[in-house]
Design a protein around this motif. Structure first.
Motif, PDB file in Angstrom:
ATOM      1  N   SER A  80       0.826  -1.204   0.000  1.00 46.22           N
ATOM      2  CA  SER A  80       0.000   0.000   0.000  1.00 46.22           C
ATOM      3  C   SER A  80       0.859   1.253   0.000  1.00 46.22           C
ATOM      4  CB  SER A  80      -0.925  -0.006   1.226  1.00 46.22           C
ATOM      5  OG  SER A  80      -1.780  -1.124   1.209  1.00 46.22           O
ATOM      6  N   GLN A  81       1.943   1.189   0.763  1.00 48.55           N
ATOM      7  CA  GLN A  81       2.856   2.322   0.844  1.00 48.55           C
ATOM      8  C   GLN A  81       3.555   2.556  -0.495  1.00 48.55           C
ATOM      9  OE1 GLN A  81       5.894   1.893   3.884  1.00 48.55           O
ATOM     10  NE2 GLN A  81       5.760   4.074   4.356  1.00 48.55           N
ATOM     11  N   GLU A  82       4.012   1.490  -1.116  1.00 44.58           N
ATOM     12  CA  GLU A  82       4.708   1.601  -2.401  1.00 44.58           C
ATOM     13  C   GLU A  82       3.811   2.200  -3.476  1.00 44.58           C
ATOM     14  OE1 GLU A  82       5.857  -2.385  -3.215  1.00 44.58           O
ATOM     15  OE2 GLU A  82       7.435  -2.425  -1.693  1.00 44.58           O
ATOM     16  N   ARG A  83       2.526   1.875  -3.435  1.00 43.90           N
ATOM     17  CA  ARG A  83       1.600   2.336  -4.468  1.00 43.90           C
ATOM     18  C   ARG A  83       0.937   3.663  -4.102  1.00 43.90           C
ATOM     19  NH1 ARG A  83       2.419  -2.712  -4.318  1.00 43.90           N
ATOM     20  NH2 ARG A  83       2.285  -4.100  -6.142  1.00 43.90           N
ATOM     21  N   GLY A  84       1.144   4.109  -2.863  1.00 42.59           N
ATOM     22  CA  GLY A  84       0.553   5.374  -2.432  1.00 42.59           C
ATOM     23  C   GLY A  84      -0.960   5.345  -2.362  1.00 42.59           C
ATOM     24  N   ILE A  85      -1.532   4.197  -1.966  1.00 41.84           N
ATOM     25  CA  ILE A  85      -2.983   4.046  -2.010  1.00 41.84           C
ATOM     26  C   ILE A  85      -3.607   3.796  -0.642  1.00 41.84           C
ATOM     27  CG2 ILE A  85      -3.094   3.234  -4.405  1.00 41.84           C
ATOM     28  CD1 ILE A  85      -3.088   0.371  -3.349  1.00 41.84           C
ATOM     29  N   GLY A  86      -2.799   3.521   0.372  1.00 42.04           N
ATOM     30  CA  GLY A  86      -3.345   3.124   1.661  1.00 42.04           C
ATOM     31  C   GLY A  86      -3.173   4.159   2.750  1.00 42.04           C
ATOM     32  N   ASP A  87      -4.149   4.203   3.652  1.00 44.12           N
ATOM     33  CA  ASP A  87      -4.045   4.992   4.868  1.00 44.12           C
ATOM     34  C   ASP A  87      -3.448   4.075   5.932  1.00 44.12           C
ATOM     35  OD1 ASP A  87      -4.329   6.397   7.213  1.00 44.12           O
ATOM     36  OD2 ASP A  87      -6.450   6.854   6.948  1.00 44.12           O
ATOM     37  N   LEU A  88      -2.163   4.193   6.167  1.00 52.86           N
ATOM     38  CA  LEU A  88      -1.448   3.257   7.027  1.00 52.86           C
ATOM     39  C   LEU A  88      -1.814   3.390   8.494  1.00 52.86           C
ATOM     40  CD1 LEU A  88       2.133   3.379   5.437  1.00 52.86           C
ATOM     41  CD2 LEU A  88       0.101   2.121   4.707  1.00 52.86           C
ATOM     42  N   SER A  89      -2.546   4.446   8.847  1.00 49.20           N
ATOM     43  CA  SER A  89      -2.976   4.611  10.233  1.00 49.20           C
ATOM     44  C   SER A  89      -4.245   3.826  10.533  1.00 49.20           C
ATOM     45  CB  SER A  89      -3.212   6.093  10.541  1.00 49.20           C
ATOM     46  OG  SER A  89      -4.339   6.590   9.831  1.00 49.20           O
ATOM     47  N   CYS A  90      -4.875   3.264   9.504  1.00 45.78           N
ATOM     48  CA  CYS A  90      -6.144   2.541   9.666  1.00 45.78           C
ATOM     49  C   CYS A  90      -5.985   1.115   9.153  1.00 45.78           C
ATOM     50  CB  CYS A  90      -7.262   3.239   8.891  1.00 45.78           C
ATOM     51  SG  CYS A  90      -7.647   4.893   9.499  1.00 45.78           S
ATOM     52  N   LYS A  91      -5.953   0.168  10.072  1.00 49.15           N
ATOM     53  CA  LYS A  91      -5.725  -1.233   9.693  1.00 49.15           C
ATOM     54  C   LYS A  91      -6.697  -2.136  10.441  1.00 49.15           C
ATOM     55  CE  LYS A  91      -1.388  -0.983  11.037  1.00 49.15           C
ATOM     56  NZ  LYS A  91      -1.266   0.475  11.282  1.00 49.15           N
ATOM     57  N   ALA A  92      -7.206  -3.150   9.735  1.00 51.60           N
ATOM     58  CA  ALA A  92      -8.117  -4.113  10.334  1.00 51.60           C
ATOM     59  C   ALA A  92      -7.934  -5.461   9.645  1.00 51.60           C
ATOM     60  CB  ALA A  92      -9.568  -3.643  10.207  1.00 51.60           C
ATOM     61  N   ALA A  93      -8.553  -6.504  10.199  1.00 54.59           N
ATOM     62  CA  ALA A  93      -8.454  -7.843   9.624  1.00 54.59           C
ATOM     63  C   ALA A  93      -9.782  -8.570   9.768  1.00 54.59           C
ATOM     64  CB  ALA A  93      -7.342  -8.639  10.308  1.00 54.59           C
ATOM     65  N   VAL A  94     -10.118  -9.353   8.742  1.00 52.59           N
ATOM     66  CA  VAL A  94     -11.336 -10.169   8.720  1.00 52.59           C
ATOM     67  C   VAL A  94     -10.963 -11.572   8.268  1.00 52.59           C
ATOM     68  CG1 VAL A  94     -13.624 -10.480   7.715  1.00 52.59           C
ATOM     69  CG2 VAL A  94     -12.777  -8.175   8.140  1.00 52.59           C
ATOM     70  N   GLY A  95     -11.489 -12.592   8.959  1.00 53.20           N
ATOM     71  CA  GLY A  95     -11.207 -13.964   8.563  1.00 53.20           C
ATOM     72  C   GLY A  95     -12.442 -14.845   8.632  1.00 53.20           C
ATOM     73  N   PHE A  96     -12.464 -15.860   7.771  1.00 56.12           N
ATOM     74  CA  PHE A  96     -13.594 -16.773   7.665  1.00 56.12           C
ATOM     75  C   PHE A  96     -13.140 -18.198   8.025  1.00 56.12           C
ATOM     76  CE2 PHE A  96     -14.235 -13.209   4.903  1.00 56.12           C
ATOM     77  CZ  PHE A  96     -15.588 -12.904   5.010  1.00 56.12           C
ATOM     78  N   CYS A  97     -13.871 -18.855   8.927  1.00 62.32           N
ATOM     79  CA  CYS A  97     -13.569 -20.231   9.356  1.00 62.32           C
ATOM     80  C   CYS A  97     -12.135 -20.331   9.876  1.00 62.32           C
ATOM     81  CB  CYS A  97     -13.847 -21.208   8.210  1.00 62.32           C
ATOM     82  SG  CYS A  97     -15.573 -21.220   7.687  1.00 62.32           S
ATOM     83  N   PHE A  98     -11.307 -21.168   9.269  1.00 69.22           N
ATOM     84  CA  PHE A  98      -9.893 -21.257   9.634  1.00 69.22           C
ATOM     85  C   PHE A  98      -9.252 -19.874   9.627  1.00 69.22           C
ATOM     86  CE2 PHE A  98      -5.541 -21.826   7.748  1.00 69.22           C
ATOM     87  CZ  PHE A  98      -4.924 -22.342   8.881  1.00 69.22           C
ATOM     88  N   GLY A  99      -9.630 -19.069   8.658  1.00 68.35           N
ATOM     89  CA  GLY A  99      -9.106 -17.712   8.571  1.00 68.35           C
ATOM     90  C   GLY A  99      -9.531 -16.829   9.718  1.00 68.35           C
ATOM     91  N   GLY A 100     -10.728 -17.080  10.268  1.00 64.73           N
ATOM     92  CA  GLY A 100     -11.152 -16.343  11.449  1.00 64.73           C
ATOM     93  C   GLY A 100     -10.239 -16.628  12.619  1.00 64.73           C
TER      94      GLY A 100
ATOM     95  N   ALA B 105      -9.504  -3.307  14.325  1.00 66.09           N
ATOM     96  CA  ALA B 105     -10.531  -4.337  14.452  1.00 66.09           C
ATOM     97  C   ALA B 105     -10.015  -5.676  13.972  1.00 66.09           C
ATOM     98  CB  ALA B 105     -11.781  -3.948  13.657  1.00 66.09           C
ATOM     99  N   ALA B 106     -10.466  -6.739  14.643  1.00 70.50           N
ATOM    100  CA  ALA B 106     -10.209  -8.124  14.229  1.00 70.50           C
ATOM    101  C   ALA B 106     -11.552  -8.832  14.221  1.00 70.50           C
ATOM    102  CB  ALA B 106      -9.241  -8.804  15.189  1.00 70.50           C
ATOM    103  N   ILE B 107     -12.000  -9.244  13.030  1.00 73.00           N
ATOM    104  CA  ILE B 107     -13.335  -9.816  12.877  1.00 73.00           C
ATOM    105  C   ILE B 107     -13.225 -11.278  12.465  1.00 73.00           C
ATOM    106  CG2 ILE B 107     -15.525  -9.635  11.648  1.00 73.00           C
ATOM    107  CD1 ILE B 107     -14.983  -6.669  11.271  1.00 73.00           C
ATOM    108  N   CYS B 108     -13.898 -12.129  13.217  1.00 71.94           N
ATOM    109  CA  CYS B 108     -13.863 -13.584  13.003  1.00 71.94           C
ATOM    110  C   CYS B 108     -15.257 -14.059  12.634  1.00 71.94           C
ATOM    111  CB  CYS B 108     -13.365 -14.262  14.279  1.00 71.94           C
ATOM    112  SG  CYS B 108     -13.485 -16.057  14.274  1.00 71.94           S
TER     113      CYS B 108
END
Length: 243
Positions: free
Chosen positions: A106-126, A141-144
């Motif tokens: 995200s930093q390399e492409r200049g597209i991300g707000d690095l101060s805002c990060k979250a994660a979402v996972g499904f089943c095993f990924g949760g 946030a961490a969403i399972c």
């Protein structure tokens, strides 16, 4: 929608994760790490990640098995997922590496707000997302979603920085009410900010069309629609510092 392969070291494997974002949107967006079910880097998991990305987020779909693999047989699925479940340190290393790859890309492409990060996972990924949160990752946030709740390395007081949200089926035979109760106890003892939404009568994998197994997992279109709305709302609140 742009979909790019991102190669990076992830613990003991070389991962081939997938970066997904709307190239027509110029503004910087929050970063969202997505972890799929135990089937790995499938077409379906990529489509779900793209749906989550929309025009709002920069998403990285984390490759947990290395080289962008998707499991081909039931035995292979069980072996790969259970090996990581047993090796919590390696599981956390791979998730932490995916988060770092998302930040770097995200930093390399200049597209991300690095101060805002979250994660979402499904089943095993949760479960993967929860292990990342237990490891003290800098996430809002961490969403399972119908995910693994148990761990052999429970969080200690103060470990979890993320606001944790779990969506689960009340009739899930894979991750039972006893596991939910133990998880609630762990989160409370750790002093985490957490919420849990339990859908009555829902089995495992209620948000995933491709994982139906009679008596074990069942896609529920209505609950799936509600789940995505709740994910979106929770992310908005957590990233705004309200949760």
């Amino acid at each position: 929608m742009k979909i790019e392969a991102i190669r990076h070291q992830a613990g003991s494997v070389v991962a081939r994760s997938t970066l997904i974002y709307d190239g027509a949107t110029a503004e910087r967006r929050p970063l969202l790490l997505v972890s799929s079910n135990w089937l790995g880097m499938t077409y379906e998991s990529t489509q779900r990640a793209a749906k989550l990305a929309g025009s709002k987020y920069i998403v990285l779909l984390a490759d947990m098995y290395g080289e962008g693999k998707a499991a081909a047989t039931s035995a292979e699925i069980v072996d790969r997922a259970n090996a990581l479940r047993a090796d919590v340190a390696e599981r956390r290393r791979r998730m932490a590496a995916a988060l770092e790859a998302l930040i770097s890309a995200s930093q390399e492409r200049g597209i991300g707000d690095l101060s805002c990060k979250a994660a979402v996972g499904f089943c095993f990924g949760g479960g993967n997302v929860l292990e990342l949160a237990r490891d003290g990752a800098d996430l809002s946030a961490a969403i399972c979603v119908h995910g693994d709740l148990s761990t052999n390395q429970p969080a200690n007081a103060g470990d979890i920085k993320a606001s944790v949200f779990v969506l689960h089926g009340a009739a899930d035979p894979v991750v039972t009410k006893a596991a939910r109760d133990a998880f609630e106890g762990e989160m409370t003892a750790a002093g985490a900010k957490w919420q849990m939404m339990t859908f009555g009568k829902a089995l495992h994998s209620f948000s995933e069309e491709e994982t139906n197994v009679p008596g074990i997992s069942q896609f529920e279109p209505g609950i799936a629609t509600q789940t995505y709305k709740m994910i979106d709302d929770y992310l908005a609140g957590a990233l705004a510092g309200l949760l």
